[in-house]
Design a protein around this motif. Structure first.
Motif, mmCIF file in Angstrom:
data_model
loop_
_atom_site.group_PDB
_atom_site.id
_atom_site.type_symbol
_atom_site.label_atom_id
_atom_site.label_comp_id
_atom_site.label_asym_id
_atom_site.label_seq_id
_atom_site.Cartn_x
_atom_site.Cartn_y
_atom_site.Cartn_z
ATOM 1 N N SER A 39 0.824 -1.209 0.000
ATOM 2 C CA SER A 39 0.000 0.000 0.000
ATOM 3 C C SER A 39 0.859 1.261 0.000
ATOM 4 N N ARG A 40 2.056 1.167 0.544
ATOM 5 C CA ARG A 40 2.915 2.352 0.575
ATOM 6 C C ARG A 40 3.461 2.726 -0.795
ATOM 7 N N PHE A 41 3.357 1.804 -1.770
ATOM 8 C CA PHE A 41 3.834 2.099 -3.117
ATOM 9 C C PHE A 41 2.748 2.738 -3.997
ATOM 10 N N LEU A 42 1.492 2.662 -3.566
ATOM 11 C CA LEU A 42 0.390 3.098 -4.409
ATOM 12 C C LEU A 42 0.444 4.601 -4.657
ATOM 13 N N GLY A 43 0.017 5.011 -5.847
ATOM 14 C CA GLY A 43 -0.035 6.433 -6.146
ATOM 15 C C GLY A 43 0.232 6.719 -7.606
ATOM 16 N N GLN A 44 0.334 7.985 -7.927
ATOM 17 C CA GLN A 44 0.620 8.435 -9.285
ATOM 18 C C GLN A 44 2.012 9.071 -9.302
ATOM 19 N N TYR A 45 2.817 8.675 -10.292
ATOM 20 C CA TYR A 45 4.192 9.152 -10.417
ATOM 21 C C TYR A 45 4.357 9.827 -11.781
ATOM 22 N N GLN A 46 4.992 10.988 -11.801
ATOM 23 C CA GLN A 46 5.122 11.771 -13.023
ATOM 24 C C GLN A 46 6.500 11.569 -13.634
ATOM 25 N N LEU A 47 6.544 10.955 -14.810
ATOM 26 C CA LEU A 47 7.800 10.664 -15.491
ATOM 27 C C LEU A 47 8.237 11.833 -16.365
ATOM 28 N N THR A 48 7.296 12.368 -17.156
ATOM 29 C CA THR A 48 7.502 13.563 -17.974
ATOM 30 C C THR A 48 6.235 14.397 -17.858
ATOM 31 N N PRO A 49 6.198 15.617 -18.402
ATOM 32 C CA PRO A 49 4.971 16.418 -18.308
ATOM 33 C C PRO A 49 3.738 15.734 -18.884
ATOM 34 N N ASP A 67 10.772 -5.523 -20.956
ATOM 35 C CA ASP A 67 12.087 -5.658 -20.345
ATOM 36 C C ASP A 67 12.339 -4.410 -19.505
ATOM 37 N N ALA A 68 11.640 -4.333 -18.374
ATOM 38 C CA ALA A 68 11.686 -3.143 -17.532
ATOM 39 C C ALA A 68 11.364 -3.511 -16.098
ATOM 40 N N SER A 69 11.861 -2.693 -15.170
ATOM 41 C CA SER A 69 11.571 -2.858 -13.755
ATOM 42 C C SER A 69 11.328 -1.498 -13.129
ATOM 43 N N LEU A 70 10.671 -1.511 -11.981
ATOM 44 C CA LEU A 70 10.437 -0.290 -11.212
ATOM 45 C C LEU A 70 11.116 -0.436 -9.854
ATOM 46 N N ARG A 71 11.930 0.556 -9.501
ATOM 47 C CA ARG A 71 12.593 0.586 -8.203
ATOM 48 C C ARG A 71 12.075 1.789 -7.425
ATOM 49 N N VAL A 127 9.705 6.780 -8.020
ATOM 50 C CA VAL A 127 9.982 5.459 -8.556
ATOM 51 C C VAL A 127 10.933 5.629 -9.729
ATOM 52 N N GLU A 128 11.861 4.696 -9.875
ATOM 53 C CA GLU A 128 12.818 4.726 -10.982
ATOM 54 C C GLU A 128 12.446 3.644 -11.988
ATOM 55 N N LEU A 129 12.239 4.042 -13.223
ATOM 56 C CA LEU A 129 11.963 3.122 -14.318
ATOM 57 C C LEU A 129 13.297 2.689 -14.921
ATOM 58 N N ILE A 130 13.579 1.383 -14.841
ATOM 59 C CA ILE A 130 14.817 0.826 -15.395
ATOM 60 C C ILE A 130 14.473 0.107 -16.689
ATOM 61 N N GLN A 131 14.940 0.630 -17.813
ATOM 62 C CA GLN A 131 14.588 0.060 -19.118
ATOM 63 C C GLN A 131 15.632 0.471 -20.143
ATOM 64 N N ASN A 132 15.965 -0.464 -21.041
ATOM 65 C CA ASN A 132 16.923 -0.202 -22.111
ATOM 66 C C ASN A 132 18.259 0.293 -21.573
ATOM 67 N N GLY A 133 18.665 -0.237 -20.410
ATOM 68 C CA GLY A 133 19.944 0.151 -19.841
ATOM 69 C C GLY A 133 19.978 1.552 -19.270
ATOM 70 N N MET A 134 18.796 2.163 -19.088
ATOM 71 C CA MET A 134 18.718 3.514 -18.551
ATOM 72 C C MET A 134 17.821 3.531 -17.320
ATOM 73 N N VAL A 135 18.021 4.550 -16.476
ATOM 74 C CA VAL A 135 17.207 4.729 -15.281
ATOM 75 C C VAL A 135 16.571 6.116 -15.344
ATOM 76 N N GLN A 136 15.219 6.156 -15.283
ATOM 77 C CA GLN A 136 14.490 7.421 -15.312
ATOM 78 C C GLN A 136 13.660 7.542 -14.040
ATOM 79 N N ARG A 137 13.749 8.696 -13.403
ATOM 80 C CA ARG A 137 13.067 8.918 -12.132
ATOM 81 C C ARG A 137 11.720 9.593 -12.361
ATOM 82 N N ALA A 138 10.708 9.090 -11.647
ATOM 83 C CA ALA A 138 9.370 9.682 -11.692
ATOM 84 C C ALA A 138 8.971 10.057 -10.275
ATOM 85 N N GLU A 139 8.674 11.336 -10.056
ATOM 86 C CA GLU A 139 8.310 11.805 -8.719
ATOM 87 C C GLU A 139 6.868 11.435 -8.397
ATOM 88 N N ARG A 140 6.625 11.139 -7.135
ATOM 89 C CA ARG A 140 5.269 10.821 -6.681
ATOM 90 C C ARG A 140 4.474 12.124 -6.565
#
Length: 538
Positions: free
Chosen positions: A361-371, A410-414, A425-438
């Motif tokens: 439950s602590r992971f639930l929510g909306q995360y913004q990756l880009t505008p 081929d992706a994971s969320l950290r 949350v960090e999206l790990i995909q294609n050898g890159m890590v992108q951060r999305a703020e809650r």
């Protein structure tokens, strides 16, 4: 993508007097043909050495000829059962072992972006527990009507070498066409003549399955979806995942042989292929070859399959010497029908473990990756799901400390924790890590509220809408709600957001219906992932 044909009235052809096929099953299939969910269907059953065949509809959309027990259908993922038989046969012959790893096979041919991928065994590929995603990251099909055709050996090797970069691998059950296709390729490579030669020589020929192969033998049923015929799929490097064609008679031969120790022609034993493995796949379990489920009258061994316009089911129960084959051309799923034919299932005492973190439950929510791109994390039926803007929800599988794998990609969320709270949350995909703020405590998809509309109001939207030269939306009313079906895809409910605006729950998308000056609905616009695609009403 599709070719229009004249729809012919379907007739039921009983090749033998029905005794084993229930009236409910026949009625369900007849109704599906009448409603253009199916173009044709063949049902074959065997019980106590008595066989029965029922055929429905028309083999081709532009002729009245019905199918029969030798009409060829593309059997899709039932191919995987044959690939597993090939693995078992090569293990029995000493050519390979279940514990053989990818690194042992490839040697120094290339390096793995994730060393754990090199440790994947052939058994893990066969049991969908390798941790590989459902599809290769570089599949990138440009022709959605034939998505696997251009995926060749070079692309497969590139996909293996780059798989799960920067991500924990995990060993959860995750149904993978990538893994099954890779297994077929590897077996063909070890054999020396390729997957097709190995399959034909070591499995199909000894089984006497002369009409099962990599092209239809004799008359074939048209691939059919969305009320129209469509092109059949073709396979290259991923052939082991779904390339085979067969017919009801040949598949029934396999089921019959698999229940008879005295007649079994392969070197592997029947007992070995029925051995239960310690791998759970939801409500069913696995053997080295089959999916299995326990019923009131004994264990059923089965597999199903689906390509663009063909669907299939094969199941047999040794305790009662019963088996069934269902081959469909169309959109109706034969699996629940096949399961119902065997009678009620029995719940396992060893129920599948809830893979969700007890504190998710602590992971639930909306995360913004880009505008314009967000990731919604929400729970449904005790399963943790992630939904990227414009895409379908995907189950998350725990593979590390606050790291979850997305099996469909081929992706994971950290998840990032700061001062005891999840902040990003960090999206790990294609050898890159992108951060999305809650940005919210609730996923945006859950904030949608449905507006109630009357049946008369809903009727105004029913019809067909042309999205592209060979692609259309079909809008139907069912059980007080609208359903939308895009050519070649399934039918999904859409929910009223307000008059003329409907939203999906299975995907982050909306349909906005358009009216003319007289208030008549003349089209719709699909809003998805920042795009607006118009479709004119036919």
């Amino acid at each position: 993508m599709t070719v229009r044909h004249l729809w012919l009235a379907a007739a039921l052809l009983a090749l033998l007097q029905p005794t084993g096929v229930s009236a409910d099953l026949a009625e369900t299939i007849e109704q599906a043909v009448d409603e253009r969910k199916l173009l044709s269907a063949v049902v074959m059953t065997r019980s106590a050495d008595q066989e029965e065949v029922l055929a429905f509809g028309s083999r081709q959309a532009d002729e009245a000829e019905p199918p029969d027990s030798q009409t060829a259908y593309q059997i899709g993922s039932i191919t995987k059962a044959f690939t597993h038989l090939l693995l078992a046969e090569m293990v029995q012959r000493g050519e390979v072992d279940y514990s053989t790893t990818l690194a042992e096979i490839f040697g120094n041919e290339f390096s793995f972006a994730n060393p754990d991928v090199g440790a994947i065994t052939l058994e893990a590929l066969a049991t969908h527990s390798s941790g590989l995603p459902r599809l290769p990251a570089n599949l990138g099909a440009t022709d959605l009507s034939d998505p696997y055709s251009s995926f060749d050996e070079a692309m497969l090797l590139q996909a293996v070498s780059s798989a799960r970069a920067l991500q924990p691998l995990g060993n959860h059950y995750g149904y993978s066409n990538f893994g099954a296709g890779l297994l077929g390729y590897l077996l063909g490579r070890i054999h020396g003549g390729g997957y097709q030669a190995a399959m034909t020589e070591l499995v199909l020929a000894p089984l006497g399955m002369t009409r099962t192969g990599f092209a239809p033998e004799g008359a074939m049923a048209s691939a059919f979806s969305g009320g129209e015929t469509i092109p059949v799929w073709s396979f290259d490097a991923l052939a082991g995942a779904g390339a085979l064609w067969s017919d009801a008679q040949d598949l029934m031969r396999l089921a019959t042989l698999a229940m008879n120790n005295d007649q079994w022609p392969l070197e592997q034993s029947i007992d070995a292929q029925r051995q239960m493995l310690d791998v759970r796949a939801g409500e069913f379990t696995l053997t080295p070859v089959w999916h299995t489920v326990e019923t009131a009258s004994g264990r059923v061994f089965w597999h199903n399959g689906a390509t663009a316009g063909h669907r299939s089911f094969l199941g047999f129960r040794p305790e009662t010497d019963e088996s069934i084959v269902l081959l469909f051309s169309g959109d109706l799923d034969p699996t629940p029908l096949g399961m119902e034919w065997f009678g009620p299932q029995v719940s396992s005492e060893d129920e599948a473990t809830d893979i969700s973190d007890e504190n998710f439950s602590r992971f639930l929510g909306q995360y913004q990756l880009t505008p314009t791109l967000g990731i919604g994390i929400f729970e449904q039926s005790s399963v943790l799901l992630a939904q990227v803007s414009g895409q379908t929800p995907a189950q998350l599988f725990p593979v590390g400390d606050q790291v979850f794998a997305l099996h469909i990609a081929d992706a994971s969320l950290r998840f990032v924790e700061e001062d005891g709270s999840i902040t990003a949350v960090e999206l790990i995909q294609n050898g890159m890590v992108q951060r999305a703020e809650r940005v919210a405590d609730q996923a945006a998809v859950l904030a949608r509220e449905e507006t109630s509309l009357s049946a008369d109001q809903l009727d105004a939207y029913v019809g067909e809408y042309q999205l592209g030269p060979a692609t259309r939306f079909t809008i139907r009313q069912k059980d007080g709600r609208l359903e939308a079906q895009l050519t070649g895809q399934g039918s999904y409910p859409i929910y009223a957001k307000g008059e003329d605006v409907f939203f999906y729950k299975v995907v982050d998308a909306e349909l906005h219906f358009q009216r003319d000056d007289n208030g008549v609905i003349v089209g719709l616009v699909l809003h998805q992932a920042g795009r607006e695609l118009p479709a004119k009403r036919l």
